[in-house]
Design an enzyme around this catalytic site. Structure first.
Site, PDB file in Angstrom:
ATOM      1  N   ARG A  83       0.936  -1.169  -0.131  1.00  0.00           N
ATOM      2  CA  ARG A  83       0.425  -0.211   0.198  1.00  0.00           C
ATOM      3  C   ARG A  83       0.833   0.852   0.024  1.00  0.00           C
ATOM      4  NH1 ARG A  83      -3.766   3.012   4.046  1.00  0.00           N
ATOM      5  NH2 ARG A  83      -5.437   4.031   2.911  1.00  0.00           N
TER       6      ARG A  83
ATOM      7  N   ILE B 197      -7.371   7.590  -0.881  1.00  0.00           N
ATOM      8  CA  ILE B 197      -7.087   6.201  -0.723  1.00  0.00           C
ATOM      9  C   ILE B 197      -8.517   5.454   0.305  1.00  0.00           C
ATOM     10  CG2 ILE B 197      -5.183   5.608   0.186  1.00  0.00           C
ATOM     11  CD1 ILE B 197      -4.186   3.333  -1.022  1.00  0.00           C
ATOM     12  N   SER B 198      -9.446   4.037  -0.054  1.00  0.00           N
ATOM     13  CA  SER B 198      -9.914   4.477   1.071  1.00  0.00           C
ATOM     14  C   SER B 198      -9.482   2.810   2.081  1.00  0.00           C
ATOM     15  CB  SER B 198     -11.276   2.671   0.517  1.00  0.00           C
ATOM     16  OG  SER B 198     -12.060   3.470  -0.722  1.00  0.00           O
ATOM     17  N   GLN B 199     -10.437   3.092   3.088  1.00  0.00           N
ATOM     18  CA  GLN B 199      -9.532   2.722   4.805  1.00  0.00           C
ATOM     19  C   GLN B 199      -9.608   1.058   4.132  1.00  0.00           C
ATOM     20  OE1 GLN B 199     -12.768   1.802   7.866  1.00  0.00           O
ATOM     21  NE2 GLN B 199     -10.946   1.521   9.233  1.00  0.00           N
ATOM     22  N   PRO B 200      -8.172   0.486   5.024  1.00  0.00           N
ATOM     23  CA  PRO B 200      -7.712  -1.003   4.609  1.00  0.00           C
ATOM     24  C   PRO B 200      -9.002  -2.395   4.635  1.00  0.00           C
ATOM     25  CG  PRO B 200      -6.360   0.050   5.128  1.00  0.00           C
ATOM     26  CD  PRO B 200      -7.186   1.239   5.291  1.00  0.00           C
TER      27      PRO B 200
END
Ligand code: SAH
Length: 247
Positions: free
Chosen positions: A69, A95-98
């Site tokens: 990431r 970028i979205s939360q994992p």
């Protein structure tokens, strides 16, 4: 002569130290990913009553453990790449939360023979996670600069099964349709009809739908063998809006 030898020894030592530091940090990142994965797995258990999933399929867990990431985010925030939160990627996007990437991938039930469409390439991270689990990923980004950067990142990391297009993902990718899975990572106010039309019988779409104010619902839409669709509400979420004008 002595000076030259000393210089050689010194630069040799510096090189060795540099390599050690590089290896140590690669090891740290792998360890950070394993720690992040444990956090995501605990989020999965915590949200099971909403999502119906207590754990990640082996492929999804392995992908999160593998995809770097930190290579997908701007250098200024790379230090936070393995925290379980969204991060800015420029152009007002995130970028979205994992955990959300993991959940969306999980809800698609990705299989090695699948062909999937992503709307909202952003950094390319979600596409890379998908690419670890399926045969082919088509992904569309409306902000040209982001799409181009994601394409370069994915190529540099050796992903050959991802194709990035710059354009309006509302319309889907008709030439590559129908898809086994469609994942939308920006929120429209309604489910785009072109995307529904491009979903195979037996296919699954994961999409956040709702107004920008007050957040959205993450929906899982499945197309049954007889062509009907079933929509299930999974989790309240907050995504950037799906926009329409290519910029
Ligand atoms: N999946 C991304 C996160 C993306 S954030 C990742 O892993 O990094 C949502 C992205 O959707 C933004 O980059 C935004 O520019 C893009 N987007 C918004 N509307 C879009 C549209 N109509 N078509 C394609 N992309 C769109």
């Amino acid at each position: 002569m002595t000076g030259r030898r000393e210089w050689l020894i010194r630069s040799g030592l510096a090189l060795a130290a540099g390599l050690l530091v590089a290896r140590a940090s690669a090891r740290d990142e792998a360890a950070e990913r394993r720690r992040l994965l444990r956090e995501i797995e605990s989020d999965m258990r915590r949200t099971e009553s909403y999502t119906g999933r207590a754990r990640l399929a082996p492929c999804v867990a392995a992908a999160l453990g593998r995809v770097e990431r930190h290579r997908f985010v701007p250098a200024e925030v790379a230090a936070y790449a393995y925290e379980n939160r969204p991060l800015p990627i420029g152009h007002g996007q995130t970028i979205s939360q994992p955990f959300i990437v993991a959940l969306m991938t999980e809800l698609l039930d990705p299989k090695p023979e699948h062909v999937v469409l992503e709307v909202g390439t952003g950094s390319g991270y979600q596409a890379a996670v998908l690419a670890e689990c399926v045969r082919k990923v088509y992904t569309i980004e409306i902000v040209a600069a982001l799409g181009e950067r994601a394409r370069a990142t994915l190529a540099a990391l050796g992903y050959r099964n991802v194709e990035v297009r710059i354009g309006d993902g509302y319309l889907g990718w008709p030439e590559a349709a129908p898809f086994d899975g469609i994942v939308v990572t920006a929120a429209p106010e309604h489910v785009p009809q072109p995307l529904l039309d491009q979903l195979k019988p037996g296919g699954r779409m994961v999409i956040p739908v709702g107004a920008q104010v007050g957040g959205q619902d993450l929906l899982l839409i499945t197309r049954e063998a007889d062509g009907r669709t079933i929509t299930r509400r999974k989790l309240p979420v907050r995504f950037v809006p799906l926009t329409r004008e290519p910029r």
